[in-house]
Enzyme design. Structure first.
Site, PDB file in Angstrom:
ATOM      1  N   LYS A  36       0.823  -1.116  -0.018  1.00  0.00           N
ATOM      2  CA  LYS A  36       0.125  -0.005   0.001  1.00  0.00           C
ATOM      3  C   LYS A  36       0.792   1.152   0.041  1.00  0.00           C
ATOM      4  CE  LYS A  36      -1.314   1.279   3.888  1.00  0.00           C
ATOM      5  NZ  LYS A  36      -2.038   1.433   5.019  1.00  0.00           N
ATOM      6  N   THR A  37       1.794   1.265   0.809  1.00  0.00           N
ATOM      7  CA  THR A  37       2.824   2.594   0.996  1.00  0.00           C
ATOM      8  C   THR A  37       3.399   2.755  -0.163  1.00  0.00           C
ATOM      9  OG1 THR A  37       2.930   1.893   3.139  1.00  0.00           O
ATOM     10  CG2 THR A  37       4.199   3.503   2.370  1.00  0.00           C
ATOM     11  N   ASP A 226      -4.785   8.135   3.563  1.00  0.00           N
ATOM     12  CA  ASP A 226      -4.227   6.457   4.007  1.00  0.00           C
ATOM     13  C   ASP A 226      -5.134   6.141   5.160  1.00  0.00           C
ATOM     14  OD1 ASP A 226      -3.155   4.313   4.094  1.00  0.00           O
ATOM     15  OD2 ASP A 226      -1.062   5.259   4.684  1.00  0.00           O
ATOM     16  N   GLU A 227      -5.002   5.066   5.092  1.00  0.00           N
ATOM     17  CA  GLU A 227      -5.853   4.476   6.438  1.00  0.00           C
ATOM     18  C   GLU A 227      -7.434   4.845   6.746  1.00  0.00           C
ATOM     19  OE1 GLU A 227      -4.577   2.084   7.820  1.00  0.00           O
ATOM     20  OE2 GLU A 227      -2.517   2.460   8.335  1.00  0.00           O
ATOM     21  N   GLN A 257      -8.588  -3.623   8.583  1.00  0.00           N
ATOM     22  CA  GLN A 257      -7.976  -3.202   9.626  1.00  0.00           C
ATOM     23  C   GLN A 257      -8.493  -1.886  10.425  1.00  0.00           C
ATOM     24  OE1 GLN A 257      -3.589  -3.327   8.807  1.00  0.00           O
ATOM     25  NE2 GLN A 257      -4.397  -4.141   6.709  1.00  0.00           N
ATOM     26  N   ARG A 612       0.959  -8.744  11.243  1.00  0.00           N
ATOM     27  CA  ARG A 612       2.393  -8.008  11.100  1.00  0.00           C
ATOM     28  C   ARG A 612       3.435  -8.929  10.846  1.00  0.00           C
ATOM     29  NH1 ARG A 612       0.762  -4.335   9.578  1.00  0.00           N
ATOM     30  NH2 ARG A 612      -1.162  -5.311   9.183  1.00  0.00           N
TER      31      ARG A 612
END
Length: 762
Positions: A36-37, A226-227, A257, A612
């Site tokens: 994503k980043t 983002d998020e 998430q 993670r």
DNA sequence: TCTCCGAGAGTTTTT
DNA sequence: CTCTCGGAGA
């Protein structure tokens, strides 16, 4: 090389599509570890590199300052690799930082002064208590915390006191409106904003001054968020406002998430994006590059149990890797020991460095035992979050001096330090000043000065107050022209704060002095990073808005410990998630809640934690755990059960039970230990031991209990002849002393000795 | 006005 | 269990 080729090389087709789609509304659903980043940074680099937008025409909003920094760093890297020159600063920040930046420019329009201070939640609570005293509201009957959360949620909904008044009619809300109104008045008087205000006032500003809004709309021709799954309503409104003119809005998120609904995050924002923008393009990033296949599949299986989600499946072409390690231990100490020992033996075998290990837990309280175990094994670790650095007493004190030096109207700061170190200005005097201030509509600082002039106190007290006022005036002057570091030294010295600590030779004082040194280091580092911009105001801002993860540097070699919440956005080769027990994870509140959505949020948290891990993942639980000094026996978390058994390697060190449970029928073992489909590495012996999963209350002590003497366990619904129906909240003791705490519908908790109380199951 | 002690509350998660 | 807050006494 062509810019487009450059920014899209090494991207998969979906990622490439996202990087190339620049115009119009775009929703990117990015699964965990799907790059994503990478997509965001390359997309931004694409815009700048192609000259579609200048670097200061793109607004990029992230969830944490750490993410912002990281992204900025990466974009600069890409751009410089590309040979592009960036003339202006990039606008990559959190919502809060962005709003502060806007407000510093324009807040005079809302009748605040540009050097406004920022209140954290404990300052906010003090302010509410102050207001409640003035309104003569009993804080026993109406806890200040309730008002705090109500006011906060009102603000997150974008409601002013008046707006709140219109929207509700309940009794407590009437009081809330009253408190909210008075609170707003006080905050304005103190020229300070709380966290929610930063967003709300920006929203107000844009609403009331369309020309200001237009300026920003024109400036930020492209917006990325983002998020997005963790945005709340007011953030949603801000985004809509800013993007409404050009509609070049790209939001990125993963509904799986979303873990901040308790903070007002509204998962509907992302679920409904396509309704808000009918012509939105949707791109799904579903390939996970981070974790080994068993981990991805395990996490996917867990999250599949949620109903509130979009149709999106994570897959990976990575190797299967280890099975997911599930470990049962007797109690939380053994659990901690297991984690420590595992890390130690892996390190001995040369697997990675301490930096590669992380331990996640549901609540901060769990860290204590883990720390103990790591320390005894000599494993270096660091805690992220928990009692935050700037929440420590001495830090808050110093910060209060700094705040008061630029914003004399800050009564909360003044009250905090007027007698720290002790200057002989006591409670009565402070109260008098406060009353006088309220009466004359002055700040306490002004009121104190005036009261001295008018000889409202006796000579001794007046002298003490005078000395304090002179001190502060001196500091206020120095704040204007001294460099940040010099000023800090002056404050430490002239307030005699440091001297007072040094005089007291207790170990606590020693620790406080060390913390102040750390603060000094933090300032030095800040000055180094920001150079010219490192003013007192900007430093205080940083202190208020930057959390501990943001400063998490990977330099020092140690195991990282944090809550699952903080772990979002991070990744580690080896991950331990501990305390997977019902009533802890998922938390008791969500497990008992009738609202299935509460459990879904916990499940998303489990999903975040699991994903993670890059190479190896351990999930551990304890059969017995001490909570508030009471022993609790909780069955393993349902989330473990939701992982397909062929992906699990189960081991236990807990003793097999000597006899089967007598009360509390276990619905659990039937489909866990009972099913003979264990992972390849589980031996038959392990399988037999799995039987110990069943009701955890099978302790020898109970052997003498008469059957059915205490058929109560946590979570059970019971009826009491006088108090009515409630839920069993905790149990303690054995035999005759077996007691249960019951929470009744009015939220009161009562403790009963089962033998005497006439309790019956409902 | 300060200090010490006891009662009572609190644990979800934090920008 | 541990921390905070409020009250009483010096």
């Amino acid at each position: 090389m062509d810019v487009l080729d450059f920014v899209t090389k090494n991207l998969n087709p979906a990622q490439k599509d996202a990087v190339e789609t620049l115009e119009g509304p775009l929703l990117i659903l990015a699964g965990a570890g799907s790059g994503k980043t990478r997509v965001l940074t390359h997309r931004m680099a694409n815009m700048i590199g192609q000259g579609v937008a200048a670097s200061d025409e793109i607004l990029c909003v992230t969830f944490t300052n750490k993410a912002a920094k990281e992204m900025e760093h990466r974009i600069y890297k890409i751009l410089s690799d590309m040979g592009a020159v960036v003339q202006t600063q990039l606008w990559i920040s959190t919502f809060h930082s962005f709003c502060v930046r806007v407000l510093r420019q324009h807040i005079t329009l809302l009748d605040y002064k540009p050097f406004f201070g920022i209140y954290d939640s404990s300052d906010q609570l003090s302010q509410i208590k102050k207001v409640m005293t003035a309104l003569d509201i009993n804080d026993k009957m109406y806890p200040a915390k309730n008002f705090q959360s109500r006011i906060s949620s009102a603000k997150m909904m974008g409601l002013s006191p008046e707006g709140l008044e219109k929207s509700s009619k309940r009794l407590m809300d009437q009081k809330t409106v009253e408190v909210y109104k008075a609170y707003e008045r006080e905050m304005k008087k103190a020229n300070s904003l709380d966290f929610d205000d930063l967003l709300l006032k920006t929203y107000d500003l844009f609403r009331m001054y369309p020309d200001v809004l237009q300026m920003y709309q024109k400036k930020f021709r492209y917006i990325m968020v983002d998020e997005y799954q963790d945005t709340n309503h007011i953030q949603y409104l801000l985004v809509q406002m800013l993007a409404s003119a050009h509609r070049n809005l790209c939001v990125v998120g993963d509904e799986d998430q979303s873990i901040y609904s308790w903070r007002g995050a509204d998962i509907k924002n992302i679920l409904d994006f396509e309704k808000d923008f009918r012509d939105a393009k949707v791109i799904k990033l579903e390939e996970n590059y981070r974790s080994s296949a068993n981990i991805v599949n395990g996490a996917t299986a867990v999250i599949k149990n949620n109903s509130q989600r979009k149709d999106k499946t994570l897959f990976t072409s990575n190797d299967p890797g280890d099975l997911i390690h599930v470990r049962e231990e007797k109690n939380e100490y053994e659990e901690g020991r297991f984690v420590a020992k595992t890390i130690q033996s892996m390190m001995n075998e040369g697997e990675g460095s301490y930096n590669d290990y992380a331990i996640f837990y549901r609540t901060n309280a769990q860290s204590r035992v883990l720390e103990e175990q790591l320390r005894t094994m000599g494993i270096p670790y660091r805690l992220v979050g928990g009692v935050r650095f700037y929440e420590r007493m001495e830090i808050k004190d110093m910060i209060s001096y700094l705040k008061l030096s630029i914003n004399p109207a800050d009564d909360i700061a003044l009250k905090r330090i007027i007698n720290v170190p002790a200057r002989g200005i006591g409670k009565t005097t402070i109260e008098k000043i406060e009353e006088y201030a309220a009466h004359k509509n002055l700040s306490m600082f002004e009121a104190a000065e005036k009261a001295c002039e008018e000889r409202l106190f006796n000579a001794g007290t007046t002298g003490k107050i005078r000395r304090f006022i002179d001190l502060m005036k001196d500091l206020q002057q120095n704040a204007q022209h001294l460099k940040l570091l010099e000023f800090f030294a002056v404050v430490l010295d002239r307030t005699e704060y440091l001297a007072a600590l040094k005089k007291d030779e207790s170990p606590e004082s020693q620790a406080r002095i060390e913390n102040l040194e750390e603060l000094d280091n933090a300032i030095a580092q800040f000055v180094q990073e920001r150079g010219e911009e490192s003013t007192l105001i900007s430093f205080l801002e940083e202190m208020a808005l930057v959390n501990d993860v943001d400063s998490l540097d990977q330099e020092q070699n140690s195991v990282t410990m944090m809550t699952l919440h903080i772990s979002k956005g991070l990744e580690y080769p080896y991950v331990f998630v501990v305390g997977l027990e019902e009533n802890l994870f998922p938390s008791a509140r969500s497990a008992e809640s009738d609202n299935e959505q509460d459990v879904e949020e916990e499940r998303r948290l489990a999903y975040v934690g699991m994903t993670r891990a890059r190479q190896k993942l351990w999930l551990t639980y304890a059969k017995m755990r001490r909570v508030w000094g009471q022993e609790q026996f909780n069955p393993p978390s349902r989330f473990i059960k939701e992982i397909p058994q062929n992906l699990i390697d189960f081991k236990t060190s807990a003793e097999a039970p000597r006899f089967m449970a007598r009360y509390g029928s276990s619905s659990y073992d039937s489909d866990f230990g009972g099913t003979p489909k264990w992972g390849a590495t589980s031996s038959d012996r392990n399988r037999a031991r799995t039987q110990s999963y069943d009701d955890a209350q099978d302790f020898p002590d109970y052997e003498n209990d008469g059957a059915g003497s205490a058929p109560f366990s946590k979570g059970m619904r019971v009826r009491h002849p006088t108090f009515g129906v409630g839920t069993v909240y905790a149990t303690e003791g054995t035999g005759e002393n077996f007691k249960v705490s019951v929470m009744f519908t009015d939220n009161t908790v009562k403790k009963f000795v089962v033998k005497y109380a006439r309790l019956e199951r409902v």
